[in-house]
Design a protein around this motif. Sequence first.
Motif, PDB file in Angstrom:
ATOM      1  N   ASN A  80       0.863  -1.189   0.000  1.00  0.00           N
ATOM      2  CA  ASN A  80       0.000   0.000   0.000  1.00  0.00           C
ATOM      3  C   ASN A  80       0.895   1.234   0.000  1.00  0.00           C
ATOM      4  O   ASN A  80       2.119   1.124  -0.122  1.00  0.00           O
ATOM      5  CB  ASN A  80      -0.947  -0.023   1.208  1.00  0.00           C
ATOM      6  N   GLU A  81       0.284   2.409   0.170  1.00  0.00           N
ATOM      7  CA  GLU A  81       1.069   3.639   0.128  1.00  0.00           C
ATOM      8  C   GLU A  81       2.171   3.645   1.186  1.00  0.00           C
ATOM      9  O   GLU A  81       3.266   4.148   0.952  1.00  0.00           O
ATOM     10  CB  GLU A  81       0.158   4.853   0.327  1.00  0.00           C
ATOM     11  N   GLU A  82       1.855   3.051   2.347  1.00  0.00           N
ATOM     12  CA  GLU A  82       2.828   3.036   3.449  1.00  0.00           C
ATOM     13  C   GLU A  82       4.001   2.111   3.158  1.00  0.00           C
ATOM     14  O   GLU A  82       5.158   2.473   3.368  1.00  0.00           O
ATOM     15  CB  GLU A  82       2.134   2.552   4.722  1.00  0.00           C
ATOM     16  N   THR A  83       3.691   0.886   2.692  1.00  0.00           N
ATOM     17  CA  THR A  83       4.736  -0.131   2.526  1.00  0.00           C
ATOM     18  C   THR A  83       5.447  -0.021   1.187  1.00  0.00           C
ATOM     19  O   THR A  83       6.552  -0.525   1.020  1.00  0.00           O
ATOM     20  CB  THR A  83       4.136  -1.550   2.610  1.00  0.00           C
ATOM     21  N   GLY A  84       4.805   0.605   0.192  1.00  0.00           N
ATOM     22  CA  GLY A  84       5.353   0.584  -1.163  1.00  0.00           C
ATOM     23  C   GLY A  84       5.043  -0.749  -1.819  1.00  0.00           C
ATOM     24  O   GLY A  84       4.339  -1.580  -1.229  1.00  0.00           O
ATOM     25  N   ALA A  85       5.580  -0.957  -3.027  1.00  0.00           N
ATOM     26  CA  ALA A  85       5.292  -2.193  -3.765  1.00  0.00           C
ATOM     27  C   ALA A  85       5.858  -3.395  -3.019  1.00  0.00           C
ATOM     28  O   ALA A  85       6.921  -3.300  -2.398  1.00  0.00           O
ATOM     29  CB  ALA A  85       5.887  -2.110  -5.161  1.00  0.00           C
ATOM     30  N   GLN A  86       5.110  -4.501  -3.017  1.00  0.00           N
ATOM     31  CA  GLN A  86       5.586  -5.741  -2.397  1.00  0.00           C
ATOM     32  C   GLN A  86       5.349  -6.882  -3.367  1.00  0.00           C
ATOM     33  O   GLN A  86       4.486  -7.733  -3.155  1.00  0.00           O
ATOM     34  CB  GLN A  86       4.856  -5.966  -1.076  1.00  0.00           C
ATOM     35  N   LYS A  87       6.115  -6.856  -4.454  1.00  0.00           N
ATOM     36  CA  LYS A  87       5.945  -7.865  -5.496  1.00  0.00           C
ATOM     37  C   LYS A  87       6.322  -9.233  -4.975  1.00  0.00           C
ATOM     38  O   LYS A  87       7.350  -9.393  -4.319  1.00  0.00           O
ATOM     39  CB  LYS A  87       6.836  -7.527  -6.702  1.00  0.00           C
ATOM     40  N   LEU A  88       5.461 -10.199  -5.287  1.00  0.00           N
ATOM     41  CA  LEU A  88       5.690 -11.559  -4.817  1.00  0.00           C
ATOM     42  C   LEU A  88       5.355 -12.522  -5.954  1.00  0.00           C
ATOM     43  O   LEU A  88       4.299 -12.403  -6.578  1.00  0.00           O
ATOM     44  CB  LEU A  88       4.773 -11.806  -3.602  1.00  0.00           C
ATOM     45  N   VAL A  89       6.288 -13.436  -6.227  1.00  0.00           N
ATOM     46  CA  VAL A  89       6.056 -14.473  -7.238  1.00  0.00           C
ATOM     47  C   VAL A  89       5.887 -15.799  -6.513  1.00  0.00           C
ATOM     48  O   VAL A  89       6.711 -16.158  -5.666  1.00  0.00           O
ATOM     49  CB  VAL A  89       7.256 -14.567  -8.209  1.00  0.00           C
ATOM     50  N   LEU A  90       4.825 -16.507  -6.814  1.00  0.00           N
ATOM     51  CA  LEU A  90       4.571 -17.805  -6.192  1.00  0.00           C
ATOM     52  C   LEU A  90       4.564 -18.881  -7.268  1.00  0.00           C
ATOM     53  O   LEU A  90       3.693 -18.891  -8.134  1.00  0.00           O
ATOM     54  CB  LEU A  90       3.199 -17.833  -5.497  1.00  0.00           C
ATOM     55  N   VAL A  91       5.563 -19.751  -7.227  1.00  0.00           N
ATOM     56  CA  VAL A  91       5.586 -20.896  -8.138  1.00  0.00           C
ATOM     57  C   VAL A  91       5.418 -22.146  -7.282  1.00  0.00           C
ATOM     58  O   VAL A  91       6.070 -22.284  -6.235  1.00  0.00           O
ATOM     59  CB  VAL A  91       6.907 -20.932  -8.938  1.00  0.00           C
ATOM     60  N   ASN A  92       4.536 -23.036  -7.705  1.00  0.00           N
ATOM     61  CA  ASN A  92       4.218 -24.274  -6.974  1.00  0.00           C
ATOM     62  C   ASN A  92       3.965 -23.999  -5.480  1.00  0.00           C
ATOM     63  O   ASN A  92       4.566 -24.640  -4.610  1.00  0.00           O
ATOM     64  CB  ASN A  92       5.342 -25.307  -7.126  1.00  0.00           C
ATOM     65  N   PRO A  93       3.096 -23.031  -5.154  1.00  0.00           N
ATOM     66  CA  PRO A  93       2.924 -22.634  -3.742  1.00  0.00           C
ATOM     67  C   PRO A  93       2.156 -23.657  -2.915  1.00  0.00           C
ATOM     68  O   PRO A  93       1.326 -24.397  -3.449  1.00  0.00           O
ATOM     69  CB  PRO A  93       2.096 -21.346  -3.860  1.00  0.00           C
ATOM     70  N   GLU A  94       2.482 -23.667  -1.617  1.00  0.00           N
ATOM     71  CA  GLU A  94       1.785 -24.531  -0.651  1.00  0.00           C
ATOM     72  C   GLU A  94       1.513 -23.729   0.599  1.00  0.00           C
ATOM     73  O   GLU A  94       2.325 -22.889   0.987  1.00  0.00           O
ATOM     74  CB  GLU A  94       2.709 -25.681  -0.211  1.00  0.00           C
ATOM     75  N   ILE A  95       0.402 -24.043   1.266  1.00  0.00           N
ATOM     76  CA  ILE A  95       0.059 -23.381   2.528  1.00  0.00           C
ATOM     77  C   ILE A  95       0.393 -24.307   3.687  1.00  0.00           C
ATOM     78  O   ILE A  95       0.026 -25.477   3.680  1.00  0.00           O
ATOM     79  CB  ILE A  95      -1.443 -23.015   2.545  1.00  0.00           C
ATOM     80  N   LEU A  96       1.103 -23.758   4.691  1.00  0.00           N
ATOM     81  CA  LEU A  96       1.413 -24.515   5.896  1.00  0.00           C
ATOM     82  C   LEU A  96       0.788 -23.803   7.102  1.00  0.00           C
ATOM     83  O   LEU A  96       0.698 -22.576   7.110  1.00  0.00           O
ATOM     84  CB  LEU A  96       2.929 -24.592   6.111  1.00  0.00           C
ATOM     85  N   ASP A  97       0.387 -24.569   8.090  1.00  0.00           N
ATOM     86  CA  ASP A  97      -0.110 -24.028   9.366  1.00  0.00           C
ATOM     87  C   ASP A  97      -1.170 -22.932   9.238  1.00  0.00           C
ATOM     88  O   ASP A  97      -1.009 -21.850   9.825  1.00  0.00           O
ATOM     89  CB  ASP A  97       1.060 -23.453  10.203  1.00  0.00           C
ATOM     90  N   PRO A  98      -2.254 -23.176   8.485  1.00  0.00           N
ATOM     91  CA  PRO A  98      -3.305 -22.152   8.430  1.00  0.00           C
ATOM     92  C   PRO A  98      -3.989 -22.024   9.790  1.00  0.00           C
ATOM     93  O   PRO A  98      -4.172 -23.025  10.478  1.00  0.00           O
ATOM     94  CB  PRO A  98      -4.275 -22.692   7.377  1.00  0.00           C
ATOM     95  N   ALA A  99      -4.305 -20.798  10.201  1.00  0.00           N
ATOM     96  CA  ALA A  99      -4.910 -20.583  11.518  1.00  0.00           C
ATOM     97  C   ALA A  99      -5.838 -19.376  11.509  1.00  0.00           C
ATOM     98  O   ALA A  99      -5.705 -18.496  10.651  1.00  0.00           O
ATOM     99  CB  ALA A  99      -3.806 -20.369  12.557  1.00  0.00           C
ATOM    100  N   ASP A 100      -6.765 -19.379  12.490  1.00  0.00           N
ATOM    101  CA  ASP A 100      -7.545 -18.176  12.769  1.00  0.00           C
ATOM    102  C   ASP A 100      -8.515 -17.837  11.625  1.00  0.00           C
ATOM    103  O   ASP A 100      -8.399 -16.802  10.977  1.00  0.00           O
ATOM    104  CB  ASP A 100      -6.541 -17.022  12.999  1.00  0.00           C
ATOM    105  N   LYS A 101      -9.454 -18.763  11.410  1.00  0.00           N
ATOM    106  CA  LYS A 101     -10.419 -18.576  10.316  1.00  0.00           C
ATOM    107  C   LYS A 101     -11.347 -17.403  10.625  1.00  0.00           C
ATOM    108  O   LYS A 101     -11.816 -17.269  11.743  1.00  0.00           O
ATOM    109  CB  LYS A 101     -11.239 -19.854  10.133  1.00  0.00           C
TER     110      LYS A 101
END
Length: 169
Positions: free
Chosen positions: A65-86
Motif C-alpha cells: 500500500n502507500e505506506e509499505t510501497g510495492a511488495q511484489k511476490l512471485v509464487l511458483v508451486n505454492p503450498e500453505i502450511l499451518d493455516p490458523a484463525d479462520k
Amino acid sequence: MALLTILHDPDPRLRIKAKPVTVFDARLRTLIDDMFDTMYDAPGVGLAATQVAVPLRVAVMDCGNEETGAQKLVLVNPEILDPADKQEMEEGCLSVPDYKDKVQRFNRLRLKALDADGKPYELEAEGLLAQAIQHEIDHLDGKLYIDLLSPLKRERFKKKRLKAEKRGD
Ligand code: NI
C-alpha cells in the motif's frame, strides 16, 4: 510490456487444475512479467496463471500500500502450511467482475513456494496477504471464491450475473 486477457467466470478454463512448474526458463520469466503488467493494469492485488489461460502453478501478487510501497511476490508451486484463525473477509476477483462478497479465510498462514528462478522460500502471512495467497492457490486448483458462498449467496450472485448478461455487459 504485454497485457494478457483475463478470463471471466463461467469460462471452463478457470476450472482446470494447474500443473506444477518444472522448467525455469526465459518463457516462464516472460509469463511472470506479463502477469504483473496485467495485474497492475486491471488493477488487482493478485493474479493466477489459470486466469490468463496458462494451466501452470504460478501466481503473482502485490499487497503493498502507500505506506509499505510495492511488495511484489512471485509464487511458483505454492503450498500453505499451518493455516490458523479462520474469519470472514470481503473478497473480489478479476475473473468475477462487479461482484464482492464475504467468505471464510484463514487470517494467518505460512507460505512455502519457489521464486521465478526456482529458489525455495517461506514466509509468514497475515490479513490481506494471507487471504490473497489462499485466493490465488484456489485459482490454481480450478476454484473460485464464489464456490465458497452459501447457497443463498450463490443464488444472489447468479441473479446478479443474469441481469448483467441481459444488459449486455
Ligand atoms: Ni481471483
